[in-house]
Scaffold this motif. Structure first.
Motif, PDB file in Angstrom:
ATOM      1  N   HIS A   6       0.786  -1.179  -0.122  1.00  0.00           N
ATOM      2  CA  HIS A   6       0.041   0.069   0.179  1.00  0.00           C
ATOM      3  C   HIS A   6       0.866   1.384   0.086  1.00  0.00           C
ATOM      4  O   HIS A   6       0.590   2.233  -0.558  1.00  0.00           O
ATOM      5  CB  HIS A   6      -0.971   0.025   1.228  1.00  0.00           C
ATOM      6  N   ASP A   7       2.036   1.286   0.566  1.00  0.00           N
ATOM      7  CA  ASP A   7       2.836   2.390   0.811  1.00  0.00           C
ATOM      8  C   ASP A   7       3.289   2.407  -0.784  1.00  0.00           C
ATOM      9  O   ASP A   7       3.488   3.725  -1.256  1.00  0.00           O
ATOM     10  CB  ASP A   7       3.935   2.193   1.656  1.00  0.00           C
TER      11      ASP A   7
ATOM     12  N   ALA B 194       2.321   1.732  -3.612  1.00  0.00           N
ATOM     13  CA  ALA B 194       1.115   1.926  -4.349  1.00  0.00           C
ATOM     14  C   ALA B 194       0.771   3.629  -4.249  1.00  0.00           C
ATOM     15  O   ALA B 194       0.671   4.262  -5.299  1.00  0.00           O
ATOM     16  CB  ALA B 194      -0.198   1.176  -3.935  1.00  0.00           C
TER      17      ALA B 194
ATOM     18  N   LEU C 235      -4.676  -3.457  -7.376  1.00  0.00           N
ATOM     19  CA  LEU C 235      -5.961  -3.143  -7.148  1.00  0.00           C
ATOM     20  C   LEU C 235      -6.796  -4.411  -7.729  1.00  0.00           C
ATOM     21  O   LEU C 235      -7.639  -5.411  -6.858  1.00  0.00           O
ATOM     22  CB  LEU C 235      -6.704  -2.006  -7.349  1.00  0.00           C
TER      23      LEU C 235
ATOM     24  N   VAL D 236      -3.817  -4.778  -3.225  1.00  0.00           N
ATOM     25  CA  VAL D 236      -3.901  -3.645  -2.192  1.00  0.00           C
ATOM     26  C   VAL D 236      -5.421  -3.440  -2.350  1.00  0.00           C
ATOM     27  O   VAL D 236      -6.203  -3.926  -3.276  1.00  0.00           O
ATOM     28  CB  VAL D 236      -3.210  -2.575  -2.696  1.00  0.00           C
ATOM     29  N   ASN D 237      -5.978  -2.602  -1.300  1.00  0.00           N
ATOM     30  CA  ASN D 237      -7.281  -2.614  -1.210  1.00  0.00           C
ATOM     31  C   ASN D 237      -7.766  -0.976  -1.022  1.00  0.00           C
ATOM     32  O   ASN D 237      -6.838  -0.264  -0.543  1.00  0.00           O
ATOM     33  CB  ASN D 237      -8.043  -3.339  -0.123  1.00  0.00           C
TER      34      ASN D 237
ATOM     35  N   ARG E 271      -7.745   0.833   2.196  1.00  0.00           N
ATOM     36  CA  ARG E 271      -6.352   0.954   3.084  1.00  0.00           C
ATOM     37  C   ARG E 271      -5.789   2.190   2.499  1.00  0.00           C
ATOM     38  O   ARG E 271      -4.793   2.771   2.865  1.00  0.00           O
ATOM     39  CB  ARG E 271      -5.518  -0.245   2.989  1.00  0.00           C
ATOM     40  N   LEU E 272      -5.632   2.132   0.776  1.00  0.00           N
ATOM     41  CA  LEU E 272      -5.002   3.147   0.178  1.00  0.00           C
ATOM     42  C   LEU E 272      -5.512   4.673   0.365  1.00  0.00           C
ATOM     43  O   LEU E 272      -4.794   5.437   0.675  1.00  0.00           O
ATOM     44  CB  LEU E 272      -5.466   2.924  -1.170  1.00  0.00           C
TER      45      LEU E 272
ATOM     46  N   ARG F 104      -3.840   5.367   3.861  1.00  0.00           N
ATOM     47  CA  ARG F 104      -2.371   5.761   3.703  1.00  0.00           C
ATOM     48  C   ARG F 104      -2.122   7.013   3.062  1.00  0.00           C
ATOM     49  O   ARG F 104      -1.656   8.092   3.218  1.00  0.00           O
ATOM     50  CB  ARG F 104      -1.766   4.639   2.926  1.00  0.00           C
TER      51      ARG F 104
ATOM     52  N   VAL G  46      -8.004   6.298  -7.197  1.00  0.00           N
ATOM     53  CA  VAL G  46      -8.025   5.049  -6.383  1.00  0.00           C
ATOM     54  C   VAL G  46      -9.735   4.664  -6.481  1.00  0.00           C
ATOM     55  O   VAL G  46      -9.964   3.315  -6.839  1.00  0.00           O
ATOM     56  CB  VAL G  46      -7.867   5.160  -4.844  1.00  0.00           C
TER      57      VAL G  46
END
Length: 170
Positions: free
Chosen positions: A116-117, A119, A138, A143-144, A147-148, A151, A169
């Motif tokens: 995620h970081d 991304a 995605l 990654v979801n 959470r994106l 972050r 996103v």
């Protein structure tokens, strides 16, 4: 890039600059985190790397095993030594680094960005290839979106860019 190729880059980077830990910051950090990363996420032949101890290490690595080097010509992949400041990352990213230590790293610890970081960093960069890479992550469920967004809220960017990234996103 395969896991073995990333291990080779880590091993060589550590030998070049004497660092025991090498941060893998670009898209190929996924190779260190997801052992069976899909081929569509492993297309790059470069690994963006830096150390946390000395900014000059990036120049040593880039000059020795970077693009166009004998290493690159011999093996077909290379390290791109970058500065830590090159990546815009969410607060707390250092505490989420994922360690890659195998026999193939010869004692050098790879510190791979949590997906995620990574991304978020890609979304901030905003190049077409970065957006496609995040879209693939995605789609594959690596990654979801929620959470994106979390972050993104912890990422030091202006409101205009934050809004643009949030729409991407979605």
């Amino acid at each position: 890039m395969t896991r073995q190729q990333l291990e080779h880059i880590l091993r060589a980077s550590g030998a070049i600059c004497g660092a025991g830990e090498i941060v893998v910051a670009g898209s190929q950090s996924i190779v260190g985190v997801v052992s069976d990363a899909p081929e569509e996420l492993r297309e790059s032949v470069e690994a963006d790397v830096f150390t946390l101890r000395d900014p000059q290490d990036a120049q040593l690595i880039d000059g020795s095993i970077g693009e166009g080097s004998p290493f690159h010509r011999t093996f077909g992949y290379y390290a791109h030594g970058i500065g830590k400041e090159t990546c815009v990352l969410p607060d707390g990213w250092e505490g989420r680094l994922i360690r890659l230590v195998t026999a193939g790293t010869n004692g050098v610890v790879g510190l791979c960005l949590e997906p995620h970081d990574m991304a978020i960093s890609k979304l901030v960069a905003g190049r077409e290839k970065d957006l496609e890479f995040v879209g693939t992550m995605l789609r594959l469920g690596i990654v979801n979106p929620q959470r994106l967004r979390e972050r993104l809220a912890a990422t030091p960017v202006g409101e205009e860019l934050r809004t643009l990234i949030s729409h991407r996103v979605t």
